[in-house]
Write a protein that holds these residues in place. Structure first.
Motif, mmCIF file in Angstrom:
data_model
loop_
_atom_site.group_PDB
_atom_site.id
_atom_site.type_symbol
_atom_site.label_atom_id
_atom_site.label_comp_id
_atom_site.label_asym_id
_atom_site.label_seq_id
_atom_site.Cartn_x
_atom_site.Cartn_y
_atom_site.Cartn_z
ATOM 1 N N UNK A 32 0.818 -1.220 0.000
ATOM 2 C CA UNK A 32 0.000 0.000 0.000
ATOM 3 C C UNK A 32 0.850 1.267 0.000
ATOM 4 N N UNK A 33 2.125 1.141 0.320
ATOM 5 C CA UNK A 33 3.036 2.297 0.360
ATOM 6 C C UNK A 33 4.313 1.952 -0.413
ATOM 7 N N UNK A 34 4.189 1.662 -1.706
ATOM 8 C CA UNK A 34 5.320 1.102 -2.452
ATOM 9 C C UNK A 34 6.483 2.059 -2.636
ATOM 10 N N UNK A 35 6.232 3.357 -2.687
ATOM 11 C CA UNK A 35 7.354 4.270 -2.895
ATOM 12 C C UNK A 35 8.223 4.373 -1.658
ATOM 13 N N UNK A 36 7.613 4.286 -0.482
ATOM 14 C CA UNK A 36 8.385 4.336 0.755
ATOM 15 C C UNK A 36 8.943 2.973 1.144
ATOM 16 N N UNK A 37 8.258 1.906 0.761
ATOM 17 C CA UNK A 37 8.603 0.553 1.242
ATOM 18 C C UNK A 37 8.754 -0.436 0.093
ATOM 19 N N UNK A 38 9.652 -0.169 -0.860
ATOM 20 C CA UNK A 38 9.832 -1.117 -1.965
ATOM 21 C C UNK A 38 10.573 -2.364 -1.481
ATOM 22 N N UNK A 39 9.901 -3.500 -1.470
ATOM 23 C CA UNK A 39 10.489 -4.733 -0.954
ATOM 24 C C UNK A 39 11.411 -5.346 -2.012
ATOM 25 N N UNK A 40 12.685 -5.515 -1.637
ATOM 26 C CA UNK A 40 13.661 -6.137 -2.530
ATOM 27 C C UNK A 40 13.835 -7.619 -2.248
ATOM 28 N N UNK A 41 13.683 -8.029 -0.994
ATOM 29 C CA UNK A 41 13.874 -9.425 -0.629
ATOM 30 C C UNK A 41 13.238 -9.684 0.730
ATOM 31 N N UNK A 42 12.839 -10.932 0.953
ATOM 32 C CA UNK A 42 12.253 -11.356 2.226
ATOM 33 C C UNK A 42 12.865 -12.697 2.593
ATOM 34 N N UNK A 43 13.270 -12.846 3.841
ATOM 35 C CA UNK A 43 13.825 -14.104 4.308
ATOM 36 C C UNK A 43 12.772 -15.015 4.911
ATOM 37 N N UNK A 44 13.143 -16.254 5.119
ATOM 38 C CA UNK A 44 12.282 -17.196 5.811
ATOM 39 C C UNK A 44 12.281 -16.893 7.314
ATOM 40 N N UNK A 45 11.269 -17.354 8.045
ATOM 41 C CA UNK A 45 11.269 -17.135 9.497
ATOM 42 C C UNK A 45 12.542 -17.663 10.152
ATOM 43 N N UNK A 46 13.176 -16.815 10.936
ATOM 44 C CA UNK A 46 14.407 -17.183 11.629
ATOM 45 C C UNK A 46 15.663 -17.077 10.796
ATOM 46 N N UNK A 47 15.536 -16.803 9.502
ATOM 47 C CA UNK A 47 16.705 -16.782 8.611
ATOM 48 C C UNK A 47 17.615 -15.610 8.935
ATOM 49 N N UNK A 48 18.921 -15.825 8.777
ATOM 50 C CA UNK A 48 19.914 -14.787 9.010
ATOM 51 C C UNK A 48 20.427 -14.189 7.703
ATOM 52 N N UNK A 49 19.972 -14.724 6.585
ATOM 53 C CA UNK A 49 20.382 -14.227 5.283
ATOM 54 C C UNK A 49 19.207 -14.382 4.327
ATOM 55 N N UNK A 50 19.345 -13.796 3.141
ATOM 56 C CA UNK A 50 18.327 -13.937 2.107
ATOM 57 C C UNK A 50 19.027 -14.250 0.798
ATOM 58 N N UNK A 51 18.246 -14.466 -0.223
ATOM 59 C CA UNK A 51 18.832 -14.788 -1.532
ATOM 60 C C UNK A 51 19.755 -13.679 -2.020
ATOM 61 N N UNK A 52 19.413 -12.419 -1.733
ATOM 62 C CA UNK A 52 20.184 -11.286 -2.237
ATOM 63 C C UNK A 52 21.186 -10.726 -1.236
ATOM 64 N N UNK A 53 21.182 -11.264 -0.027
ATOM 65 C CA UNK A 53 22.127 -10.826 1.010
ATOM 66 C C UNK A 53 22.801 -12.071 1.562
ATOM 67 N N UNK A 54 24.040 -12.271 1.156
ATOM 68 C CA UNK A 54 24.738 -13.501 1.497
ATOM 69 C C UNK A 54 25.433 -13.503 2.833
ATOM 70 N N UNK A 55 25.368 -12.395 3.560
ATOM 71 C CA UNK A 55 26.024 -12.328 4.857
ATOM 72 C C UNK A 55 25.084 -12.727 5.979
ATOM 73 N N UNK A 56 25.409 -12.298 7.192
ATOM 74 C CA UNK A 56 24.623 -12.580 8.385
ATOM 75 C C UNK A 56 23.914 -11.295 8.803
#
Length: 254
Positions: free
Chosen positions: A47-71
Motif C-alpha cells: 500500500x506504500x510502495x514508494x516508501x517501502x519497496x520490498x527487494x527481498x524477504x527471508x524465511x522465518x528465523x533466517x539470518x540471510x536472504x537470496x540477495x544478502x549472502x552475509x549474516x
C-alpha cells in the motif's frame, strides 16, 4: 570494496554510515518482524510502495536472504531494537536478540541512485561532507493496514535549482528504490519544521540557489513500528545499511 569485504569490516567492529560504500552495489533497509506480522508488513509495503519497496524477504528465523549472502545479525554497521512500540537500544549486533520467528525484509534505499545523480552532474551533499543523509518524519500519513500505520519518512538532498529536473529524471529511473522525489521545496508543507534538526542522520548545508528535495525513505517501516506499538522488531540504525549482492544497475529501468 566488495559487499563481502564491507560486511566483514562491520562484523569485526566498524561502525559508520554506509553512504558511498561499495560503489555500484545495492544497499537496503532492514526491518525484521515476528512471523505473525509478515503478511501485515507485506500489505503495508504494497500500500506504500514508494516508501517501502520490498527487494527481498527471508524465511522465518533466517539470518540471510537470496540477495544478502552475509549474516543479518552481525553484518550491518548498526541496529535498532524495538520493544512495545519504543526504540529501546542501538546495538552493534543482534545475535542475542534474533528470534526463530523473525522474518527479515530488505527494503530499497535511495543510496542506490546516488552514483547516477553524481554521474549526471547533480551534487549529493552528504557524500561531499562525509556524513549521514538527513531523514525527517513528515506529517504525511502512510496508507494503513489492520495493525500498521504511521507517517512517511523522507530523506533530503539539497539540489541546485537548475538541476532539480535532472534529479527527478535520474532517480525516477529507479522505481524499486524509491524512484522520483515525493516533495520539492517548502519543508513545512510536509510537516518538517527545521531542516537543521533531522529526526535521523545528520544535517547538511542548503546553499543559496539550492532547493530541498525529498525522497521517500525506507526508515518508514520503523516509524510504523513505533506509531503502531508493535511488541518486537529489529531494524537497521538509519543510514547504516545492509549491503547486498546485487548491483545498482539491476534496479535501473531503461
Amino acid at each position: 570494496m566488495s559487499p563481502a569485504q564491507a560486511r566483514e569490516r562491520f562484523r569485526t567492529g566498524e561502525r559508520v554510515p554506509t553512504a558511498g560504500w561499495c560503489q555500484g552495489w545495492t544497499q537496503a533497509n532492514l526491518i525484521a518482524v515476528p512471523k505473525r506480522l509478515r503478511y501485515e508488513l507485506l500489505l503495508f509495503a504494497h500500500r506504500n510502495p514508494q516508501a517501502c519497496p520490498v527487494l527481498d524477504i527471508g524465511e522465518p528465523g533466517a539470518w540471510s536472504t537470496e540477495l544478502f549472502g552475509g549474516d543479518l545479525r552481525t553484518d550491518l554497521p548498526g541496529y535498532r531494537l524495538y520493544r512495545g512500540g519504543e526504540a529501546v537500544a542501538d546495538l552493534d549486533d543482534v545475535v542475542a536478540e534474533w528470534r526463530e520467528d523473525l522474518v527479515p525484509f530488505l527494503i530499497g534505499c535511495s543510496f542506490t541512485f546516488e552514483r547516477a545523480l553524481l554521474n549526471a552532474g547533480v551534487p549529493v551533499r552528504h557524500l561531499e561532507s562525509g556524513t549521514n543523509v538527513p531523514m525527517y518524519v513528515t506529517s504525511v500519513p502512510c496508507r494503513s493496514t489492520g495493525s500498521l500505520s504511521g507517517p512517511l519518512v523522507v530523506s533530503m538532498r539539497p539540489i541546485p535549482g537548475e538541476l532539480v529536473r535532472t534529479a527527478i529524471e535520474v532517480s525516477g529511473r529507479y522505481p524499486l528504490v524509491h524512484g522520483a522525489p515525493v516533495h520539492i521545496g517548502d519543508p513545512a508543507a510536509i510537516g518538517v519544521d527545521d531542516l537543521a534538526r533531522p529526526d535521523y542522520g545528520d544535517p547538511v548545508e542548503v546553499r543559496t540557489g539550492e532547493v530541498p528535495v525529498f525522497w521517500a525513505c525506507g526508515v518508514t517501516p520503523q516509524a510504523a513500528v513505533l506509531a503502531s506499538g508493535i511488541d518486537f522488531a529489529i531494524g537497521h540504525l538509519p543510514g547504516h545499511m545492509a549491503i547486498m549482492d546485487v548491483r545498482d544497475d539491476d534496479y535501473l529501468e531503461p
